[in-house]
Design an enzyme around this catalytic site. Structure first.
Site, PDB file in Angstrom:
ATOM      1  CG  ASP A  13       3.379   6.364   0.594  1.00 29.76           C
ATOM      2  OD1 ASP A  13       4.309   6.854   1.515  1.00 29.76           O
ATOM      3  OD2 ASP A  13       2.100   6.557   1.223  1.00 29.76           O
ATOM      4  CG  ASP A  15       3.390   5.271   7.178  1.00 36.21           C
ATOM      5  OD1 ASP A  15       3.728   4.189   7.420  1.00 36.21           O
ATOM      6  OD2 ASP A  15       3.820   6.172   8.166  1.00 36.21           O
ATOM      7  CG  ASP A 214      -1.522   7.809   1.473  1.00 37.99           C
ATOM      8  OD1 ASP A 214      -0.480   7.881   1.418  1.00 37.99           O
ATOM      9  OD2 ASP A 214      -2.229   7.991   2.742  1.00 37.99           O
TER      10      ASP A 214
HETATM   11 MG    MG Z   1       1.175   7.790   2.681  1.00 43.77          MG
END
Ligand code: MG
Length: 270
Positions: A13, A15, A214
């Site tokens: 991922d 961000d 995240d």
């Molecule tokens: Mg993310």
């Protein structure tokens, strides 16, 4: 545990994972990125961002030509050195952006739903919504197979909208800032499984996968990999993986520091 000499795909991922949630910096991850590249380990970006945004970031990260997954799995590109590397978005997931927008606007006209998609507004407005520059917002607007939108109606009517979309083989997913409409059955996990199958067919090697993410929209991707790194994040909704998952590590650190922590945990350097 995989080593640097094993056939390994690192799927990440952006961000809040490879990129810092606040500053978008990846500097703490730079030494590991260099090490993976030196060992020919593909680094596969897997993000809600568009192809245009990811290609720009790949240039900055030194990952030009690497495979990637865009628009939360709705669009995908294989290794640029492979024949037929360009996968048409509609070909992978069903409906392309134009077709999916047509369904959304038809339902809005019929039912009076109040929402604003990226296709309804200018790049200036997308820049205001996101904090991106206008130039970056233009890249975020060049969508292939999913639409991001803001909902300005009731929860009940959102459920009704979702049900009408489902009848058209479309589904809604909730991201950090926006809701997204994409083909039903697509998503980061489905895209990762499809990509892995292409790798196995390409050279017959036993590829292992390590994923880092995240947020809740990373769950299906992390469930699809052998080694899952759940990077500490700011999302209120916890990231919960299948109880049958073989190998999960939760980091103490956020963002790119957590990214480094996860690779240190799983990858043997000897
Ligand atoms: Mg993310």
């Amino acid at each position: 545990m995989p080593s640097l000499t094993d056939p390994l795909l690192v799927i990440t991922d952006l961000d809040g994972s490879l990129l810092d949630h606040h500053t978008y910096s990846w500097q703490p991850a730079a030494p590991w990125l260099a090490k993976l590249k030196a060992n020919d380990i593909p680094i596969v970006i897997c993000s809600s961002k568009t192809t245009a945004e990811i290609v720009t970031l790949q240039t900055q990260l030194g990952l030009v030509g690497a495979p990637f997954i865009a628009e939360n799995g709705a669009a995908l590109q294989l290794d640029a050195r492979w024949p037929n590397a360009q996968v048409s978005a509609g070909g992978f997931t069903g409906k392309d952006y134009t077709a999916l927008r047509a369904v959304m606007t038809r339902l809005r006209e019929a039912q009076g739903y109040k929402f604003f998609g990226f296709g309804d507004v200018t790049a200036n407005e997308v820049a205001e919504w996101t904090g991106l520059s206008v130039k970056e917002a233009q890249l975020a607007k060049t969508r292939q197979a999913s639409e991001a939108f803001i909902w300005r109606d009731t929860d009940d009517r959102l459920a009704a909208f979702a049900a009408e979309l489902a009848a058209e083989d479309l589904a809604i997913t909730e991201g950090g800032r926006f809701y997204h409409v994409m083909s039903r059955g697509s998503g980061k996990g489905a895209a990762v499984r499809w990509l892995l199958e292409q790798y196995r067919q390409h050279d017959g090697r036993r590829w292992q996968t390590l994923g880092l993410g995240d947020g809740p929209n990373d769950q299906s991707m992390l469930d699809a990999v052998n080694y899952a790194v759940i990077i500490r994040g700011y999302s209120k909704t916890p990231v919960v993986l299948s109880s049958a998952h073989p190998s999960i590590y939760r980091t103490q650190a956020y963002g790119p520091e957590g990214w480094v922590e996860g690779l240190n945990h799983f990858i043997t350097e000897a």
